[in-house]
Motif scaffolding. Structure first.
Motif, PDB file in Angstrom:
ATOM      1  N   VAL A  13       2.035  -6.231  12.623  1.00  0.00           N
ATOM      2  CA  VAL A  13       1.252  -5.443  11.670  1.00  0.00           C
ATOM      3  C   VAL A  13       2.058  -4.244  11.174  1.00  0.00           C
ATOM      4  N   LEU A  14       3.035  -3.790  11.954  1.00  0.00           N
ATOM      5  CA  LEU A  14       3.886  -2.677  11.515  1.00  0.00           C
ATOM      6  C   LEU A  14       4.577  -2.985  10.187  1.00  0.00           C
ATOM      7  N   MET A  15       4.904  -4.244   9.977  1.00  0.00           N
ATOM      8  CA  MET A  15       5.537  -4.653   8.721  1.00  0.00           C
ATOM      9  C   MET A  15       4.632  -4.297   7.536  1.00  0.00           C
ATOM     10  N   PHE A  16       3.314  -4.485   7.686  1.00  0.00           N
ATOM     11  CA  PHE A  16       2.389  -4.176   6.600  1.00  0.00           C
ATOM     12  C   PHE A  16       2.267  -2.672   6.392  1.00  0.00           C
ATOM     13  N   TYR A  17       2.389  -1.890   7.464  1.00  0.00           N
ATOM     14  CA  TYR A  17       2.330  -0.432   7.324  1.00  0.00           C
ATOM     15  C   TYR A  17       3.487   0.079   6.469  1.00  0.00           C
ATOM     16  N   PHE A  18       4.652  -0.531   6.635  1.00  0.00           N
ATOM     17  CA  PHE A  18       5.812  -0.100   5.855  1.00  0.00           C
ATOM     18  C   PHE A  18       5.772  -0.642   4.433  1.00  0.00           C
ATOM     19  N   LEU A  19       5.195  -1.817   4.243  1.00  0.00           N
ATOM     20  CA  LEU A  19       5.161  -2.426   2.911  1.00  0.00           C
ATOM     21  C   LEU A  19       4.060  -1.874   2.014  1.00  0.00           C
ATOM     22  N   ALA A  20       2.992  -1.349   2.587  1.00  0.00           N
ATOM     23  CA  ALA A  20       1.827  -0.933   1.803  1.00  0.00           C
ATOM     24  C   ALA A  20       2.132   0.109   0.729  1.00  0.00           C
ATOM     25  N   PRO A  21       2.866   1.180   0.998  1.00  0.00           N
ATOM     26  CA  PRO A  21       3.068   2.175  -0.063  1.00  0.00           C
ATOM     27  C   PRO A  21       4.145   1.815  -1.081  1.00  0.00           C
ATOM     28  N   ILE A  66      -2.252   6.638   5.294  1.00  0.00           N
ATOM     29  CA  ILE A  66      -1.413   6.401   4.112  1.00  0.00           C
ATOM     30  C   ILE A  66      -2.134   6.875   2.851  1.00  0.00           C
ATOM     31  N   LEU A  67      -3.435   6.589   2.752  1.00  0.00           N
ATOM     32  CA  LEU A  67      -4.216   7.066   1.614  1.00  0.00           C
ATOM     33  C   LEU A  67      -4.243   8.593   1.588  1.00  0.00           C
ATOM     34  N   GLY A  68      -4.426   9.198   2.746  1.00  0.00           N
ATOM     35  CA  GLY A  68      -4.413  10.658   2.825  1.00  0.00           C
ATOM     36  C   GLY A  68      -3.079  11.240   2.419  1.00  0.00           C
ATOM     37  N   PHE A  69      -1.992  10.561   2.773  1.00  0.00           N
ATOM     38  CA  PHE A  69      -0.671  11.021   2.356  1.00  0.00           C
ATOM     39  C   PHE A  69      -0.560  11.044   0.842  1.00  0.00           C
ATOM     40  N   PHE A  70      -0.994   9.967   0.202  1.00  0.00           N
ATOM     41  CA  PHE A  70      -0.905   9.915  -1.261  1.00  0.00           C
ATOM     42  C   PHE A  70      -1.847  10.918  -1.919  1.00  0.00           C
ATOM     43  N   MET A  71      -3.014  11.129  -1.342  1.00  0.00           N
ATOM     44  CA  MET A  71      -3.936  12.111  -1.918  1.00  0.00           C
ATOM     45  C   MET A  71      -3.425  13.529  -1.725  1.00  0.00           C
TER      46      MET A  71
END
Length: 130
Positions: free
Chosen positions: A37-45, A112-117
């Motif tokens: 699942v770590l792969m998805f954390y890095f790919l999401a943004p 990740i959403l909070g980072f972008f906001m």
């Protein structure tokens, strides 16, 4: 205010990774497949960052590039939630480990959403106007 935001984001990211690691290292679970699942954390943004770099004029509220980036990001997030469920259904991991991974996913993607906001001044999308 900037330091409080950074500390809160770091704490949330640490909590997400703690849940993910608990799904792997607890003796009753004992498998490390949930770490994929770590792969998805890095790919999401990545799609959103590319769309911001390639985006045309800043005045338009919706461009094809931004919409495509949101589509790809949504696919990555859904895949991150689907992978542990499929692994648990195939009895590769236990359902308890799946629950830990899903809890970690919720926290990680909210981080990740909070980072972008927090670090974005322009609010192009409706979900950034909370």
């Amino acid at each position: 205010m900037a330091v409080k935001g950074l500390v809160l984001l770091a704490l949330a990211g640490s909590a997400a990774l703690t849940f993910l690691m608990l799904a792997c290292v607890l003796p009753q679970f004992g498998v490390y497949w949930p770490l994929f699942v770590l792969m998805f954390y890095f790919l999401a943004p990545i799609p959103i960052l590319i769309a911001r770099k390639l985006g045309g004029d800043a005045d338009s509220t919706s461009t094809a590039c931004k919409e495509l980036a949101v589509f790809f990001t949504t696919g990555i997030v859904v895949s991150a939630f689907g992978l542990p469920v499929i692994l648990a259904h195939a009895q590769i991991i236990l359902w308890g480990a799946c629950a830990f991974v899903l809890a970690g996913n919720i926290i990680a993607f909210l981080t990740i959403l909070g980072f972008f906001m927090y670090f974005t001044q322009d609010s192009d999308y409706e979900f950034q106007r909370w």
